[in-house]
Scaffold this motif. Structure first.
Motif, PDB file in Angstrom:
ATOM      1  N   HIS A   1      81.903  72.150  17.108  1.00 46.54           N
ATOM      2  CA  HIS A   1      81.512  72.758  16.366  1.00 46.54           C
ATOM      3  C   HIS A   1      80.246  73.419  16.539  1.00 46.54           C
ATOM      4  O   HIS A   1      81.050  75.660  15.891  1.00 46.54           O
ATOM      5  N   LYS A   2      80.430  73.651  17.919  1.00 45.77           N
ATOM      6  CA  LYS A   2      79.575  74.717  18.475  1.00 45.77           C
ATOM      7  C   LYS A   2      80.297  74.941  20.201  1.00 45.77           C
ATOM      8  O   LYS A   2      80.460  73.698  20.778  1.00 45.77           O
TER       9      LYS A   2
ATOM     10  N   ASN B   1      79.053  76.628  24.058  1.00 46.14           N
ATOM     11  CA  ASN B   1      77.905  77.473  24.162  1.00 46.14           C
ATOM     12  C   ASN B   1      78.578  77.576  25.899  1.00 46.14           C
ATOM     13  O   ASN B   1      78.769  76.993  26.516  1.00 46.14           O
TER      14      ASN B   1
ATOM     15  N   LYS C   1      84.374  84.249  26.486  1.00 45.72           N
ATOM     16  CA  LYS C   1      85.172  85.098  25.246  1.00 45.72           C
ATOM     17  C   LYS C   1      86.018  85.317  25.703  1.00 45.72           C
ATOM     18  O   LYS C   1      86.973  85.891  25.023  1.00 45.72           O
TER      19      LYS C   1
ATOM     20  N   HIS D   1      88.621  82.167  20.605  1.00 42.86           N
ATOM     21  CA  HIS D   1      87.355  83.095  19.974  1.00 42.86           C
ATOM     22  C   HIS D   1      87.825  83.873  19.597  1.00 42.86           C
ATOM     23  O   HIS D   1      87.050  83.940  18.020  1.00 42.86           O
TER      24      HIS D   1
ATOM     25  N   HIS E   1      87.958  81.101  16.397  1.00 46.03           N
ATOM     26  CA  HIS E   1      86.746  80.575  15.994  1.00 46.03           C
ATOM     27  C   HIS E   1      85.794  81.566  16.348  1.00 46.03           C
ATOM     28  O   HIS E   1      85.190  81.373  16.768  1.00 46.03           O
ATOM     29  N   PRO E   2      85.849  83.272  15.662  1.00 47.30           N
ATOM     30  CA  PRO E   2      84.493  83.785  16.496  1.00 47.30           C
ATOM     31  C   PRO E   2      83.624  83.100  16.190  1.00 47.30           C
ATOM     32  O   PRO E   2      82.726  84.525  16.883  1.00 47.30           O
ATOM     33  N   ASP E   3      82.976  82.632  15.366  1.00 46.27           N
ATOM     34  CA  ASP E   3      81.310  82.069  15.534  1.00 46.27           C
ATOM     35  C   ASP E   3      81.438  81.267  15.899  1.00 46.27           C
ATOM     36  O   ASP E   3      80.179  80.171  15.588  1.00 46.27           O
ATOM     37  N   ARG E   4      82.347  80.227  16.959  1.00 48.47           N
ATOM     38  CA  ARG E   4      81.619  79.575  17.426  1.00 48.47           C
ATOM     39  C   ARG E   4      81.345  79.111  18.780  1.00 48.47           C
ATOM     40  O   ARG E   4      80.283  78.345  19.274  1.00 48.47           O
TER      41      ARG E   4
ATOM     42  N   VAL F   1      78.461  80.109  21.294  1.00 43.47           N
ATOM     43  CA  VAL F   1      76.803  81.147  21.558  1.00 43.47           C
ATOM     44  C   VAL F   1      76.692  80.902  22.659  1.00 43.47           C
ATOM     45  O   VAL F   1      76.907  79.679  23.474  1.00 43.47           O
TER      46      VAL F   1
ATOM     47  N   ASP G   1      70.674  76.635  17.293  1.00 40.07           N
ATOM     48  CA  ASP G   1      71.796  76.618  16.965  1.00 40.07           C
ATOM     49  C   ASP G   1      72.399  76.113  17.078  1.00 40.07           C
ATOM     50  O   ASP G   1      73.952  76.194  16.978  1.00 40.07           O
TER      51      ASP G   1
END
Ligand code: 26W
Length: 792
Positions: A409-410, A412, A423, A431, A434-437, A439, A782
């Motif tokens: 779900h994330k 990094n 990215k 990316h 899934h632009p908000d995955r 961090v 986060d």
């Protein structure tokens, strides 16, 4: 009387745990007895912490890593339990030197480098922050190989930390889990059932991870592989002795040794078995705990945050889906969603050769059900993202980076630059989907081991100026800023560094017979040997400097000591050549009467956590000279800065953020940016052009290729020089001139204490942000949604 009691406790363990009387005890006996006495002081808090977590129904962090580069644990426990004075008093009452006792402990070298050490710093910070967490890994019988040199060449020997009593682990005899490999998948009642062909037991061993002030403690659970059935007596009685022990030997192979590669995946079957072995055992253990505590499966993401330390445990995606869907009947799409809710993935490298890909054949043979589930996950992802252009399998290979990304779900990166490059390159397509995955979580290091414990002189000075709060709130270092304008403070700061350097000089003389001038500039490059880290750029500059001094022996040279240390992966020939060359240069330069009062070079063998703790507090200059865009973050760079060694470095990894925080005037920057390297690399003949433009570089390369440093084997480095003057993919030649100039700026600054010490002290005062406590707080906010628990 305090110390009497504690020295009695130590003696009691010596007698009753080791059955040894004090008069005949060895240093090792005393070290083990002391460890047992210190252990007594943390077990209660450890048990209380896991009880509190259970009672609170807390969300736990599960950190899955193939590597935990822990180092020694005795001093860490003494410092975190604030037992320094008590232990020091007790040992001197027993006539023992604390340093000698501490140094008798073998390093737990269960890792290769950055990734493994980061995991260890994270475990210490999770405990110091009071966050319920369990680290899961493999209890390798043999950690990273011991390095020694034979005629300047690296030689590897098995590391055998477990041949002696390991005081910090507890074997959990009731935690043994059965795992399978191979076999087939059959259809039964419409359900897929995996019939494994080969089975092995995973045996748990727990090590307490104590936090600052002993307020909380977490567990590091390491799995060892054991046979299903022990010794085969029948075969033995039939005289078939080898066969009798075969099953045992075969099973133990899985947890026998750490793979010593840290950038190249070799696609070895045993490596995949190791990855599945610890991942599957850990997930089973996590689900058992969750179900024991009465959790409803769909709520698993509320109680378990499972972090994948690179792709090495990426099989966790299909394995968790298998456990939820095949074994517990959860519908497949819900199982995939539930698993994704728990899983998150950290990428530590963009090096193509380090991105793991397993052949579909091998995956199908070893883990047939997982291969099926990977295809189902791939299909589900395709269905959710019509028109997508990435797949989990390609050219007959399973791409573990993509699998980890899709099942997390994330995701990094480990520094701001690295996360941006992720990215733009390896995960560009994912990316976009899934632009908000993705961090960023910039790495950090634990200030307890890397400042408070490793550098007591500087720590006392800091505490004297701002109190002791900084140890668990490192941002407080910035309150040192006013003291940086206080000559008395700067003087004391310089005195502390000088004393650390004198200690190191004494140790170098005693342990390696090397004499160095503590007043010289201690220039240190310590890390794994790799072309992208460019130890060969450093030694070429060293050769050019030596030649310059020879050409002008009475010049105003700033005495410099070049210290190298680091291991090369056994199969990495070019890295081994770099080591050989550095040792050859050291032999010639150190024996040169014209220059050796201005320049000394050494390559210290068997670099590990304990050697880093000895070198970093005594360093003046931190070498972070990787080709921009290649070092994901670096963590040594943070340790050096905190200990007052300004950086000479490129805009790579976390160097960028270190420079932003210390200020450009307190950082010796050089070289191309990541973008500029792409352009330069495209230029034909870029190396030849650079050599033509810099006679120092040309001269140094010629000296190497003509055998100046290998008089009895003149052509030894022909290939080495050929690579540099030709391909030079890592742009050593193109960055040389800038590097040389930066080193001369270092000389100028070091020669002026009024410039150098404020610069050094600013590095300490302005790098508190690089505490792994801050990093962990970032993951909690986060990615994990986990919170600290009050131990009460
Ligand atoms: C499959 C073989 C293998 C084994 C280990 C490939 C890659 C690795 C690691 C990812 C290599 C590693 O240690 N990477 C380092 O991770 C550190 C912690 O995030 C970073 O600070 C370093 O920049 C990065 O090189």
């Amino acid at each position: 009387m305090i110390d009497a009691r504690f020295s009695d406790t130590i003696t009691r363990h010596l007698i009753y745990a080791l059955g040894t009387d004090p008069d005949h005890a060895t240093l090792r006996d005393w070290r083990i007895a002391l460890s047992l006495a210190v252990r007594d002081r943390l077990v209660d808090r450890w048990l209380a912490a896991s009880h509190a977590a259970r009672k609170a129904g807390a969300k736990r962090v599960y950190y899955l890593s193939m590597e935990f580069l822990i180092g020694r644990l005795l001093e860490d426990a003494i410092v975190n339990l604030r037992l320094e004075d008590e232990v020091r008093a007790a040992l001197s009452a027993l006539g023992l030197s604390p340093e000698a006792v501490i140094q008798d402990e073998p390093d737990a070298a269960l890792g290769n480098g950055g990734l493994g050490r980061l995991a260890a710093c994270f475990m210490e910070s999770l405990a110091s922050l009071g966050v319920p967490a369990i680290g899961y890994g493999i209890r390798y019988e043999h950690g990273l190989f011991r390095q020694s040199f034979v005629e300047g060449r690296q030689v590897e020997e098995p590391e055998d930390w477990l041949t002696q009593y390991h005081t910090w682990e507890f074997k959990r005899r009731n935690v043994r889990l059965r795992l399978c490999f191979g076999g087939e998948v059959v259809e039964e009642a419409g359900k897929a059932v995996w019939r494994g062909a080969e089975a092995v037991m995973a045996q748990a061993h727990d090590t307490p991870m104590i936090g600052w002030q002993g307020r909380w403690a977490n567990t590091l659970r390491l799995w060892s592989a054991e046979p299903l059935h022990g010794f085969d007596l029948d075969r033995f009685n039939r005289g078939d002795y080898a066969a009798a022990a075969e099953a045992e030997a075969l099973a133990r192979t899985i947890s026998r040794v750490l793979y010593p590669d840290d950038t190249t995946e070799r696609g070895k079957e045993l490596r995949l078995k190791q990855e599945y072995f610890f991942t599957a055992a850990s997930l089973q253990d996590i689900l058992h705990r969750f179900e024991d505590e009465g959790g409803a499966l769909a709520d698993l993401p509320k109680k378990a945050a499972i972090q994948l330390n690179d792709t090495h445990p990426a099989i966790a995606g299909p394995e968790l889906v298998r456990l939820l869907h095949d074994e517990r009947g959860m519908p497949l799409d819900q199982a995939i969603e539930t698993a994704r809710g728990c899983l998150s993935y950290t990428n530590h490298t963009l090096m193509p050769e380090a991105l793991e890909c397993w052949s579909e054949d091998l995956m199908t043979r070893l883990l047939p059900r997982h291969m099926q589930l990977i295809e189902r996950i791939d299909a589900a992802h395709a269905a959710e993202n019509p028109g997508r252009k990435v797949a989990l399998t390609a050219h007959g290979e399973v791409r573990m980076g993509e699998l980890a990304f899709v099942m997390a779900h994330k995701v990094n990166g480990v520094s701001a630059l690295h996360t941006d490059l992720m990215k733009q390159t390896v995960f560009a397509e994912l990316h976009r989907m899934h632009p908000d995955r993705i961090v960023n979580q910039t790495n950090g290091v634990t200030p307890r081991r890397w400042l408070f414990s490793a550098n007591p002189r500087l720590s006392r000075l800091i505490t004297g100026a701002i109190g002791e709060g900084w140890v668990c709130d490192l941002d407080q270092l910035e309150t040192l800023e006013p003291s940086l304008r206080d000559p008395a403070f700067l003087d004391a700061y310089a005195t502390a560094k000088r004393a650390n350097k004198a200690d190191l000089a004494a140790w170098l003389a005693e342990a390696h017979g090397i004499t160095v001038d503590p007043e010289a500039l201690f220039d240190v490059q310590i890390k794994r040997i790799h072309e992208y880290k460019r130890q060969h750029l450093n030694i070429l500059e060293t050769i050019a400097l030596w030649r310059e001094i020879k050409a002008n022996p009475n010049g105003p040279w700033v005495p410099r000591v070049k210290i190298f240390a680091g291991k090369a992966a056994p199969g990495y020939a070019f890295a081994k050549e770099i080591i050989h060359l550095i040792n050859d240069v050291a032999t010639v330069v150190n024996a040169d009467p014209e220059t050796n009062r201005f320049l000394k070079v050494m390559f210290l063998p068997n670099y590990n956590v304990s050697l880093a703790e000895r070198l970093i507090p005594a360093a003046d200059l931190s070498e972070q000279i990787s080709t921009a865009g290649k070092e994901a973050s670096g963590t040594g760079n943070m340790k050096f800065a905190l200990n007052g060694a300004p950086t000479i470095g490129t805009l790579d990894g976390a160097n960028v953020e270190i420079r932003d925080r210390v200020g450009e005037e307190n950082f010796f920057l050089f070289g191309m940016t990541a973008e500029e390297t792409e352009i330069r690399r495209a230029a034909p003949d870029h190396a030849r052009q650079a050599i033509a433009a810099d006679t120092r570089l040309g001269g140094a390369l010629k000296a190497v290729s003509q055998g100046v440093f290998s008089p009895r084997d003149r052509h030894r480095y022909r290939g080495f020089v050929g690579n540099l003057t030709g391909h030079d993919y890592f742009l050593v030649c193109s960055d040389f001139t800038a590097y040389w100039d930066a080193q001369r700026r270092v000389d100028a600054a070091f020669a002026d204490p009024g410039v150098w010490w404020p610069m050094a002290a600013r590095n300490t005062a302005r790098t508190g942000w690089f505490s792994s406590d801050r990093t962990i707080r970032g993951y909690m906010a986060d990615i994990w949604g986990a919170v600290p628990i009050d131990p009460a």
